[in-house]
Design an enzyme around this catalytic site. Structure first.
Site, PDB file in Angstrom:
ATOM      1  N   SER A  20       0.840  -1.197   0.000  1.00  0.00           N
ATOM      2  CA  SER A  20       0.000   0.000   0.000  1.00  0.00           C
ATOM      3  C   SER A  20       0.874   1.246   0.000  1.00  0.00           C
ATOM      4  CB  SER A  20      -0.902   0.004   1.232  1.00  0.00           C
ATOM      5  OG  SER A  20      -1.724  -1.130   1.219  1.00  0.00           O
TER       6      SER A  20
HETATM    7  C1  LIG Z   1      -2.582  -3.559  -1.382  1.00  0.00           C
HETATM    8  S1  LIG Z   1      -1.895  -5.054  -0.693  1.00  0.00           S
HETATM    9  C2  LIG Z   1      -1.625  -4.371   0.917  1.00  0.00           C
HETATM   10  C3  LIG Z   1      -0.635  -5.116   1.744  1.00  0.00           C
HETATM   11  C4  LIG Z   1      -0.128  -4.469   2.999  1.00  0.00           C
HETATM   12  N1  LIG Z   1      -1.004  -3.476   3.570  1.00  0.00           N
HETATM   13  C5  LIG Z   1       1.217  -3.889   2.664  1.00  0.00           C
HETATM   14  O1  LIG Z   1       1.299  -2.681   2.472  1.00  0.00           O
HETATM   15  O2  LIG Z   1       2.166  -4.647   2.558  1.00  0.00           O
HETATM   16  C6  LIG Z   1      -3.312  -6.129  -0.445  1.00  0.00           C
HETATM   17  C7  LIG Z   1      -2.979  -7.483   0.082  1.00  0.00           C
HETATM   18  O3  LIG Z   1      -4.210  -8.165   0.312  1.00  0.00           O
HETATM   19  C8  LIG Z   1      -4.010  -9.529   0.023  1.00  0.00           C
HETATM   20  N2  LIG Z   1      -5.349 -10.134  -0.129  1.00  0.00           N
HETATM   21  C9  LIG Z   1      -6.252  -9.976  -1.134  1.00  0.00           C
HETATM   22  N3  LIG Z   1      -7.362 -10.696  -0.886  1.00  0.00           N
HETATM   23  C10 LIG Z   1      -7.172 -11.332   0.309  1.00  0.00           C
HETATM   24  C11 LIG Z   1      -7.963 -12.223   1.102  1.00  0.00           C
HETATM   25  N4  LIG Z   1      -9.182 -12.654   0.729  1.00  0.00           N
HETATM   26  N5  LIG Z   1      -7.453 -12.658   2.276  1.00  0.00           N
HETATM   27  C12 LIG Z   1      -6.208 -12.270   2.691  1.00  0.00           C
HETATM   28  N6  LIG Z   1      -5.398 -11.455   1.966  1.00  0.00           N
HETATM   29  C13 LIG Z   1      -5.891 -10.965   0.803  1.00  0.00           C
HETATM   30  C14 LIG Z   1      -3.131  -9.503  -1.211  1.00  0.00           C
HETATM   31  O4  LIG Z   1      -2.443 -10.733  -1.419  1.00  0.00           O
HETATM   32  C15 LIG Z   1      -2.169  -8.351  -0.878  1.00  0.00           C
HETATM   33  O5  LIG Z   1      -1.013  -8.819  -0.218  1.00  0.00           O
END
Ligand SMILES: C[S@@+](CC[C@H](N)C(=O)[O-])C[C@H]1O[C@@H](n2cnc3c(N)ncnc32)[C@H](O)[C@@H]1O
Length: 203
Positions: free
Chosen positions: A38
């Site tokens: 993010s």
């Molecule tokens: C925009 S990234 C944000 C990650 C974190 N906030 C960071 O900055 O490192 C969104 C994350 O959500 C995860 N994600 C998407 N759908 C998900 C789900 N149903 N359950 C768990 N994780 C999920 C993705 O794999 C990704 O790592």
């Protein structure tokens, strides 16, 4: 860096990574799973919105914990008497987030167990440490998952991007009588909160 980002069609993560590879900025193949970190200003915004619910001793859930950065911030805020749980559905990202945190100021909290990272579908929350004072969702949901509302403590707050192409960062407060108040904080653009299979489909 402007020339790396000024090409046409650089509107998707995959296209941007390919562009950076073409220019020789990235050589490593170890970038993937269709996940992104993010933007720092979104992490800062969410920490501000959740700060009253991240007091020492409180419980926090980070859905889509990715790199583990925000989960580590939550753990440092709630401290050793609190509980910070990250749930991420790509097991390889969970493993790398643990390695990241082991090198950070939050390493003792991971070791002692007040900071935990799990592989799983975050749409189901993580009932083991519920109810939560703070829930952050780092990916955009088409609608707010009911298990997350259920796992929010009365007096608790959830920050979650909601929508498909047009998304709003929603602030969801569970009132002391159990009723829910929802407001939109700002327009945002996040990757979807989805199934692992759907996320990896084009990978
Ligand atoms: C925009 S990234 C944000 C990650 C974190 N906030 C960071 O900055 O490192 C969104 C994350 O959500 C995860 N994600 C998407 N759908 C998900 C789900 N149903 N359950 C768990 N994780 C999920 C993705 O794999 C990704 O790592």
């Amino acid at each position: 860096m402007e020339r790396f980002f000024s090409g046409s069609g650089i509107n998707k993560n995959k296209a941007m990574v390919e562009h950076l590879q073409r220019y020789g900025v990235i050589n490593s193949k170890k970038i993937g799973y269709n996940a992104t970190i993010s933007a720092p200003h979104m992490h800062a915004t969410c920490l501000e919105l959740l700060q009253e619910n991240l007091q020492p001793g409180m419980h926090a859930l980070d859905v889509g914990s990715g790199t583990g950065y925000l989960t580590a911030c939550f753990a440092l805020m709630v401290g050793p008497q609190g509980c910070a749980v990250g749930v991420e559905h790509i097991p390889e990202l969970v493993a790398s987030s643990i390695k990241n945190i082991e090198k950070s100021a939050a390493a003792p909290l991971l070791k002692e167990g007040s900071l935990k990272l799990h592989a799983g579908d975050g749409r189901l929350g993580w009932p083991e440490c519920a109810p939560y004072d703070a829930i952050h969702v780092g990916a955009a949901a088409p609608e707010i998952p009911q298990p997350l509302i259920d796992q929010l403590k009365p007096g608790g707050r959830m920050v979650i991007p909601v929508g498909n192409i047009f998304q709003d960062l929603k602030v969801v407060d569970k009132n002391l009588d159990g009723s829910i108040s929802i407001r939109s904080e700002t327009s945002v653009r996040y990757v979807p909160l989805t199934s692992r299979e759907a996320q990896l489909r084009d990978y």
